[in-house]
Design a protein around this motif. Structure first.
Motif, mmCIF file in Angstrom:
data_model
loop_
_atom_site.group_PDB
_atom_site.id
_atom_site.type_symbol
_atom_site.label_atom_id
_atom_site.label_comp_id
_atom_site.label_asym_id
_atom_site.label_seq_id
_atom_site.Cartn_x
_atom_site.Cartn_y
_atom_site.Cartn_z
ATOM 1 N N GLU A 79 35.675 29.156 175.112
ATOM 2 C CA GLU A 79 35.527 29.287 176.571
ATOM 3 C C GLU A 79 34.155 28.767 177.014
ATOM 4 O O GLU A 79 34.037 28.134 178.062
ATOM 5 N N LEU A 80 33.127 29.049 176.194
ATOM 6 C CA LEU A 80 31.781 28.566 176.544
ATOM 7 C C LEU A 80 31.771 27.035 176.598
ATOM 8 O O LEU A 80 31.223 26.435 177.528
ATOM 9 N N VAL A 81 32.406 26.414 175.601
ATOM 10 C CA VAL A 81 32.436 24.951 175.570
ATOM 11 C C VAL A 81 33.315 24.420 176.718
ATOM 12 O O VAL A 81 32.986 23.409 177.348
ATOM 13 N N GLY A 82 34.402 25.150 177.035
ATOM 14 C CA GLY A 82 35.251 24.757 178.168
ATOM 15 C C GLY A 82 34.440 24.756 179.465
ATOM 16 O O GLY A 82 34.509 23.814 180.262
ATOM 17 N N THR A 83 33.648 25.798 179.656
ATOM 18 C CA THR A 83 32.826 25.895 180.873
ATOM 19 C C THR A 83 31.792 24.769 180.908
ATOM 20 O O THR A 83 31.614 24.106 181.939
ATOM 21 N N LEU A 84 31.144 24.548 179.762
ATOM 22 C CA LEU A 84 30.155 23.464 179.710
ATOM 23 C C LEU A 84 30.819 22.121 179.998
ATOM 24 O O LEU A 84 30.249 21.261 180.677
ATOM 25 N N ASN A 85 32.042 21.952 179.487
ATOM 26 C CA ASN A 85 32.793 20.712 179.716
ATOM 27 C C ASN A 85 33.007 20.490 181.217
ATOM 28 O O ASN A 85 32.769 19.391 181.732
ATOM 29 N N LEU A 86 33.444 21.548 181.919
ATOM 30 C CA LEU A 86 33.714 21.404 183.361
ATOM 31 C C LEU A 86 32.423 21.102 184.123
ATOM 32 O O LEU A 86 32.384 20.216 184.980
ATOM 33 N N VAL A 87 31.358 21.827 183.764
ATOM 34 C CA VAL A 87 30.070 21.617 184.438
ATOM 35 C C VAL A 87 29.575 20.188 184.181
ATOM 36 O O VAL A 87 29.144 19.477 185.099
ATOM 37 N N ALA A 88 29.673 19.754 182.922
ATOM 38 C CA ALA A 88 29.142 18.431 182.557
ATOM 39 C C ALA A 88 29.948 17.321 183.233
ATOM 40 O O ALA A 88 29.372 16.339 183.734
ATOM 41 N N LEU A 89 31.273 17.462 183.277
ATOM 42 C CA LEU A 89 32.095 16.418 183.922
ATOM 43 C C LEU A 89 31.792 16.351 185.416
ATOM 44 O O LEU A 89 31.681 15.259 185.989
ATOM 45 N N LEU A 135 44.099 24.445 176.017
ATOM 46 C CA LEU A 135 44.245 24.435 177.489
ATOM 47 C C LEU A 135 43.969 25.806 178.081
ATOM 48 O O LEU A 135 43.349 25.934 179.139
ATOM 49 N N SER A 136 44.414 26.850 177.359
ATOM 50 C CA SER A 136 44.212 28.196 177.906
ATOM 51 C C SER A 136 42.742 28.631 177.834
ATOM 52 O O SER A 136 42.322 29.523 178.546
ATOM 53 N N ARG A 137 41.943 27.989 176.963
ATOM 54 C CA ARG A 137 40.528 28.375 176.826
ATOM 55 C C ARG A 137 39.594 27.494 177.674
ATOM 56 O O ARG A 137 38.464 27.868 177.919
ATOM 57 N N CYS A 138 40.102 26.292 178.065
ATOM 58 C CA CYS A 138 39.156 25.307 178.605
ATOM 59 C C CYS A 138 38.658 25.644 180.012
ATOM 60 O O CYS A 138 37.728 25.008 180.496
ATOM 61 N N TRP A 139 39.250 26.637 180.682
ATOM 62 C CA TRP A 139 38.758 27.002 182.022
ATOM 63 C C TRP A 139 37.652 28.053 181.944
ATOM 64 O O TRP A 139 37.055 28.405 182.947
ATOM 65 N N GLY A 140 37.404 28.566 180.747
ATOM 66 C CA GLY A 140 36.351 29.563 180.574
ATOM 67 C C GLY A 140 36.824 30.952 180.966
ATOM 68 O O GLY A 140 37.988 31.163 181.293
ATOM 69 N N ASN A 141 35.909 31.916 180.913
ATOM 70 C CA ASN A 141 36.188 33.289 181.357
ATOM 71 C C ASN A 141 34.909 33.831 181.998
ATOM 72 O O ASN A 141 33.901 33.115 182.084
ATOM 73 N N THR A 142 34.946 35.065 182.438
ATOM 74 C CA THR A 142 33.787 35.612 183.164
ATOM 75 C C THR A 142 32.525 35.540 182.293
ATOM 76 O O THR A 142 31.448 35.160 182.750
ATOM 77 N N PHE A 143 32.704 35.884 180.998
ATOM 78 C CA PHE A 143 31.555 35.875 180.077
ATOM 79 C C PHE A 143 30.954 34.463 179.984
ATOM 80 O O PHE A 143 29.741 34.283 180.103
ATOM 81 N N SER A 144 31.825 33.466 179.802
ATOM 82 C CA SER A 144 31.304 32.110 179.588
ATOM 83 C C SER A 144 30.640 31.567 180.851
ATOM 84 O O SER A 144 29.580 30.947 180.786
ATOM 85 N N LEU A 195 38.129 21.303 168.283
ATOM 86 C CA LEU A 195 37.199 21.587 167.182
ATOM 87 C C LEU A 195 36.679 23.029 167.229
ATOM 88 O O LEU A 195 36.638 23.725 166.209
ATOM 89 N N VAL A 196 36.291 23.469 168.440
ATOM 90 C CA VAL A 196 35.691 24.810 168.509
ATOM 91 C C VAL A 196 36.722 25.917 168.242
ATOM 92 O O VAL A 196 36.348 27.022 167.852
ATOM 93 N N LEU A 197 37.998 25.596 168.424
ATOM 94 C CA LEU A 197 39.030 26.584 168.061
ATOM 95 C C LEU A 197 39.042 26.789 166.549
ATOM 96 O O LEU A 197 39.189 27.906 166.057
ATOM 97 N N VAL A 198 38.867 25.667 165.818
ATOM 98 C CA VAL A 198 38.808 25.766 164.348
ATOM 99 C C VAL A 198 37.626 26.653 163.962
ATOM 100 O O VAL A 198 37.735 27.550 163.120
ATOM 101 N N GLY A 199 36.479 26.422 164.606
ATOM 102 C CA GLY A 199 35.270 27.211 164.299
ATOM 103 C C GLY A 199 35.489 28.691 164.571
ATOM 104 O O GLY A 199 35.028 29.549 163.817
#
Ligand code: NDP
Length: 414
Positions: A122-132, A43-52, A28-32
């Protein structure tokens, strides 16, 4: 029928919902962000980056610090397990300070808004990893402390539902931290960032402004009313697990912010008078949603339920219930004011508020209305969940209330 329902509830629904929502929000967030919504890009975005990672860790830390900051604190209501969590009541100070700090950052670096919009996946990917990871910890820790009268359930169901009502980590109440201080603050910061990114990209739009300002008013109201939030089902009924903690940490910053996000890459076509009409509807709905919640809070905190609603003494039904230890408690069910019009009028105005801040995106298809559609399904499901709880808790008194106030959301309709 009962057995099929149990299989769906305990075995089928949890893994499906966990996989569906966790992956769904990444697409969804890719569409946004106006990027191709494919599995390989997700998959390439879900690990986040330094900024996220920097932004998420900063928000998590500030939120935790706010709960350790000096300020008033108060015990919440008694829960079904008899625990009574202590809450830090500095929500308004936290909200104002964070907004001021964010405004200063944006004034110094306006391109921060573009970076947030572009790095949202990437921000949502990072939040996803933290939340899981957090939900896994809550499951393991909760199982260690599981009470003997709590029957064991399939592991995915326990992960989804959560184990404990009021767990704490390092002295911090987990649900106040994830729901109130991280999830809702992320929602606020994101809608402001998306609005500014939209102005920088497409110029000022009254419609995008209305979408942003209505959500800001709704969220400011939330922090003003934070004490009331501790009386709601999120806190008193839902255990800390995937449903509520992942929901606030990931679903809120992705799906709840989606209308604002979408308007950055899809400039609104609604006219200024249409936006003004949405603003009026939104202001009225946010105010009325608050009013309904406020009436119940006033009634429940007044001595013997003695308070005035709509210029008259509140009317109520006496009710009693037994706690887990079999002790009988007496309470009251309000049958006048808003609670005499429909049994969940606050949900009706909640849905109308979300509709109002989605309406400025009219003419852009169904996608910007995803949040209000989701919210309607969530709240209709919640009506049934809550009424099942109240029926079990109050029995005949609840049935008497339903006879006096027969409608759930809309008088004469539902
Ligand atoms: P309510 O505030 O409606 O609380 C329901 C509880 O109130 C019942 O379980 C019962 O609890 C008590 N109650 C019910 N009827 C009466 C009555 N007539 N008199 C006195 N007490 C009564 O529900 P929520 O906690 O779900 O919602 C709180 C707020 O949060 C609402 O404004 C809602 O719109 C909002 N919300 C927003 C969501 C979002 O995603 N945007 C999701 C969910 C909620 P008890 O056991 O104490 O009797």
């Amino acid at each position: 029928m009962g057995k099929t329902y149990d299989i769906i509830r305990y075995h089928v629904a949890p893994p499906l919902l966990i996989v569906g929502f966790t992956c769904g929000v990444q697409l969804l967030v890719l569409v946004g962000a106006g990027q191709p919504a494919t599995l390989s890009v997700a998959l390439s975005r879900c690990w986040g980056n330094t900024f996220s990672w920097t932004a998420v860790i900063l928000l998590l830390k500030c939120a935790a610090l706010s709960l350790h900051a000096p300020g008033p604190s108060k015990y919440g209501p008694h829960s079904s397990d008899k625990s009574r969590p202590l809450y830090t009541l500095n929500g308004v100070a936290y909200y104002v300070t964070t907004l001021l700090a964010f405004s200063c950052l944006l004034a110094l670096r306006p391109d921060l808004a573009d970076a947030i919009h572009q790095s949202h996946p990437e921000l949502v990917g990072t939040l996803n990893l933290v939340a899981l990871a957090l939900c896994l910890w809550l499951l393991i820790d909760g199982k260690r402390r599981a009470q003997s009268d709590d029957p064991p359930r399939p592991i995915m169901y326990e992960f989804f539902r959560g184990m404990e009502l009021h767990p704490r980590i390092l002295g911090v109440d987990v649900k106040q931290w994830t729901n109130s201080r991280v999830g809702l603050m992320a929602w606020q910061l994101l809608v402001i960032a998306f609005f500014i990114a939209g102005v920088r990209r497409n110029g000022f739009s009254a419609a995008a402004f209305v979408t942003m300002i209505l959500q800001t008013i709704y969220l400011a109201k939330f922090y003003y009313w934070e004490w009331g939030y501790f009386q709601t089902l999120d806190i008193t009924l839902d255990r800390a697990g995937y449903y509520i903690c992942w929901g606030c940490l990931v679903l809120v910053p992705s799906l709840y912010t989606f209308t604002s996000n979408y308007l950055v890459t899809h400039p609104p076509v609604a006219t200024a008078p249409q936006a003004a009409a949405a603003l009026v509807l939104g202001l009225a709905s946010v105010l009325l949603n608050y009013r309904v919640d406020y009436e119940k809070l006033c009634f429940r905190t007044a001595k013997d339920g003695r308070c005035h609603l709509w210029g008259r003494p509140a009317q109520f039904l006496e009710a009693e219930y037994k706690d887990k230890q079999g002790r009988v408690h007496r309470t009251r069910l309000l049958v006048s004011g808003s609670w005499g019009v429909a049994r969940h009028l606050n949900y009706t105005f909640e849905i109308l508020s979300a509709l109002a801040w989605s309406l400025p995106a009219m003419g852009l298809g169904i996608l910007p209305f995803l949040y209000v559609i989701f919210l309607t399904l969530l709240l209709v499901h919640r009506v049934y969940r809550d009424e099942e709880k109240c029926q079990q808790k109050y029995g005949s008194s609840w049935q008497a209330y339903c006879r006096l106030v027969p409608y759930r959301l809309l008088p004469w309709i539902f």
